[in-house]
Design a protein around this motif. Structure first.
Motif, PDB file in Angstrom:
ATOM      1  N   GLU A  13       1.164  -1.336  -0.289  1.00 26.14           N
ATOM      2  CA  GLU A  13       0.144  -0.133  -0.254  1.00 26.14           C
ATOM      3  C   GLU A  13       0.807   0.967   0.111  1.00 26.14           C
ATOM      4  O   GLU A  13       0.807   1.916  -0.674  1.00 26.14           O
ATOM      5  CB  GLU A  13      -1.121  -0.063   1.227  1.00 26.14           C
ATOM      6  N   LEU A  14       2.063   1.183   0.948  1.00 31.20           N
ATOM      7  CA  LEU A  14       3.095   2.580   0.938  1.00 31.20           C
ATOM      8  C   LEU A  14       3.583   2.288  -0.145  1.00 31.20           C
ATOM      9  O   LEU A  14       3.948   3.491  -1.047  1.00 31.20           O
ATOM     10  CB  LEU A  14       4.114   2.641   1.424  1.00 31.20           C
ATOM     11  N   PHE A  15       4.260   1.794  -1.159  1.00 33.17           N
ATOM     12  CA  PHE A  15       4.893   1.612  -2.216  1.00 33.17           C
ATOM     13  C   PHE A  15       3.785   2.232  -3.335  1.00 33.17           C
ATOM     14  O   PHE A  15       4.250   2.971  -3.679  1.00 33.17           O
ATOM     15  CB  PHE A  15       5.239   0.319  -2.685  1.00 33.17           C
ATOM     16  N   LEU A  16       2.969   1.596  -3.276  1.00 30.39           N
ATOM     17  CA  LEU A  16       1.975   2.048  -4.433  1.00 30.39           C
ATOM     18  C   LEU A  16       1.491   3.700  -4.577  1.00 30.39           C
ATOM     19  O   LEU A  16       0.778   4.425  -5.261  1.00 30.39           O
ATOM     20  CB  LEU A  16       0.493   1.215  -4.062  1.00 30.39           C
ATOM     21  N   LYS A  17       1.558   4.190  -3.372  1.00 34.31           N
ATOM     22  CA  LYS A  17       1.265   5.656  -2.537  1.00 34.31           C
ATOM     23  C   LYS A  17       2.385   6.612  -3.324  1.00 34.31           C
ATOM     24  O   LYS A  17       1.726   7.273  -3.618  1.00 34.31           O
ATOM     25  CB  LYS A  17       0.467   5.290  -1.480  1.00 34.31           C
ATOM     26  N   SER A  18       3.033   6.027  -2.072  1.00 30.71           N
ATOM     27  CA  SER A  18       4.759   7.033  -2.722  1.00 30.71           C
ATOM     28  C   SER A  18       5.824   6.390  -3.820  1.00 30.71           C
ATOM     29  O   SER A  18       7.482   7.254  -3.131  1.00 30.71           O
ATOM     30  CB  SER A  18       4.888   6.996  -1.556  1.00 30.71           C
ATOM     31  N   GLY A  19       5.662   5.662  -4.053  1.00 29.23           N
ATOM     32  CA  GLY A  19       7.244   4.848  -4.557  1.00 29.23           C
ATOM     33  C   GLY A  19       7.314   4.338  -4.083  1.00 29.23           C
ATOM     34  O   GLY A  19       7.362   3.509  -3.192  1.00 29.23           O
ATOM     35  N   ILE A  93      -1.765   3.785  -8.547  1.00 33.23           N
ATOM     36  CA  ILE A  93      -0.157   3.847  -8.650  1.00 33.23           C
ATOM     37  C   ILE A  93       0.732   4.606  -8.387  1.00 33.23           C
ATOM     38  O   ILE A  93      -0.057   5.346  -9.578  1.00 33.23           O
ATOM     39  CB  ILE A  93      -0.132   2.436  -9.573  1.00 33.23           C
ATOM     40  N   ASN A  94       1.218   4.975  -7.156  1.00 32.71           N
ATOM     41  CA  ASN A  94       2.121   5.826  -8.053  1.00 32.71           C
ATOM     42  C   ASN A  94       2.813   6.201  -9.384  1.00 32.71           C
ATOM     43  O   ASN A  94       3.370   5.125  -9.214  1.00 32.71           O
ATOM     44  CB  ASN A  94       3.138   6.678  -6.732  1.00 32.71           C
ATOM     45  N   PRO A 165       5.191  11.937 -15.486  1.00 33.87           N
ATOM     46  CA  PRO A 165       3.596  11.368 -14.894  1.00 33.87           C
ATOM     47  C   PRO A 165       3.323  13.093 -14.144  1.00 33.87           C
ATOM     48  O   PRO A 165       1.841  13.361 -14.068  1.00 33.87           O
ATOM     49  CB  PRO A 165       4.607  10.789 -13.193  1.00 33.87           C
ATOM     50  N   ALA A 166       4.290  14.035 -14.348  1.00 28.32           N
ATOM     51  CA  ALA A 166       3.419  16.230 -14.368  1.00 28.32           C
ATOM     52  C   ALA A 166       3.034  15.605 -15.327  1.00 28.32           C
ATOM     53  O   ALA A 166       1.862  16.326 -14.891  1.00 28.32           O
ATOM     54  CB  ALA A 166       5.080  16.414 -13.929  1.00 28.32           C
ATOM     55  N   ILE A 167       2.828  14.916 -16.421  1.00 26.20           N
ATOM     56  CA  ILE A 167       1.561  15.723 -17.389  1.00 26.20           C
ATOM     57  C   ILE A 167       1.252  14.408 -17.780  1.00 26.20           C
ATOM     58  O   ILE A 167      -0.261  15.056 -18.493  1.00 26.20           O
ATOM     59  CB  ILE A 167       3.106  15.867 -18.909  1.00 26.20           C
TER      60      ILE A 167
END
Length: 204
Positions: A13-19, A93-94, A165-167
């Motif tokens: 959960e942490l990895f998917l949210k924040s990398g 997913i991040n 990802p910013a775009i």
């Protein structure tokens, strides 16, 4: 849920949210409400943990794909249901999670690559062959080439250089790929049914 499953689920959960790279073992321990010592009793380091997470996730994906295949009335329904499942996952997913795995966790990425070739490619090949027999998929396509193209499209959608990802939204990129693939392989009969299923799902 036993301790290993808790660690896998929580850290995932942490990895998917924040990398992956930005999350430390301290972060994971705090999030799970357990000591790092407990975590290290089950995983030697973060690399081993990431590999275990990828393995568990792919096993769930394989089971889900099998259930969808077995319960779908035809390949068009199967395509639509797989797309909906992808949406649920990809919207969470991040963008850096896949990039981090590929760059910093080679063992986990190797597991992903092997699964892609042994399971995902085969699933798509079987789907295409079945769809040709049902009259929904064009008989002139080369099944093996198109299956390889599709799985590599998925991976390409996570390339931060191609789609910063910013775009770009991960899900929006993958959705465009899926629509291009789905409509590109269909016969007129399949095209019409695909539109019917899409209209039905958007009104729910």
């Amino acid at each position: 849920m036993d301790t290993i499953d808790r660690i896998i689920e929580g850290s995932s959960e942490l990895f998917l949210k924040s990398g992956i790279k930005s999350i430390t073992m301290d972060d994971i321990a705090k999030y799970l409400g357990m000591s790092k010592k407990t975590i290290y009793q089950h995983f030697a380091d973060k690399s081993e943990m990431v590999a275990a997470i990828v393995q568990a996730k792919l096993q769930r994906d394989e089971k889900q794909m099998r259930e969808i295949t077995e319960s779908s009335a035809n390949v068009i329904e199967q395509l639509i249901r797989m797309t909906k499942c992808s949406e649920v996952v990809l919207t969470k997913i991040n963008a850096s999670a896949f990039h981090d795995m590929k760059k910093y966790y080679p063992e986990a990425f190797k597991i992903f690559r092997e699964f892609k070739q042994t399971h995902i490619v085969k699933t798509i090949e079987n789907l295409l062959e079945k769809g040709i027999n049902q009259g929904f998929i064009r008989p002139d396509i080369d099944i093996k080439i198109i299956a390889q193209m599709r799985v590599n499209q998925i991976e390409m959608g996570f390339d931060n250089d191609l789609f910063p990802p910013a775009i770009y939204s991960i899900w929006k990129v993958q959705q465009q790929f899926e629509d291009h693939f789905n409509y590109g392989i269909c016969t007129l009969k399949g095209y019409k049914l695909l539109n019917q299923y899409k209209e039905a799902t958007t009104t729910i």
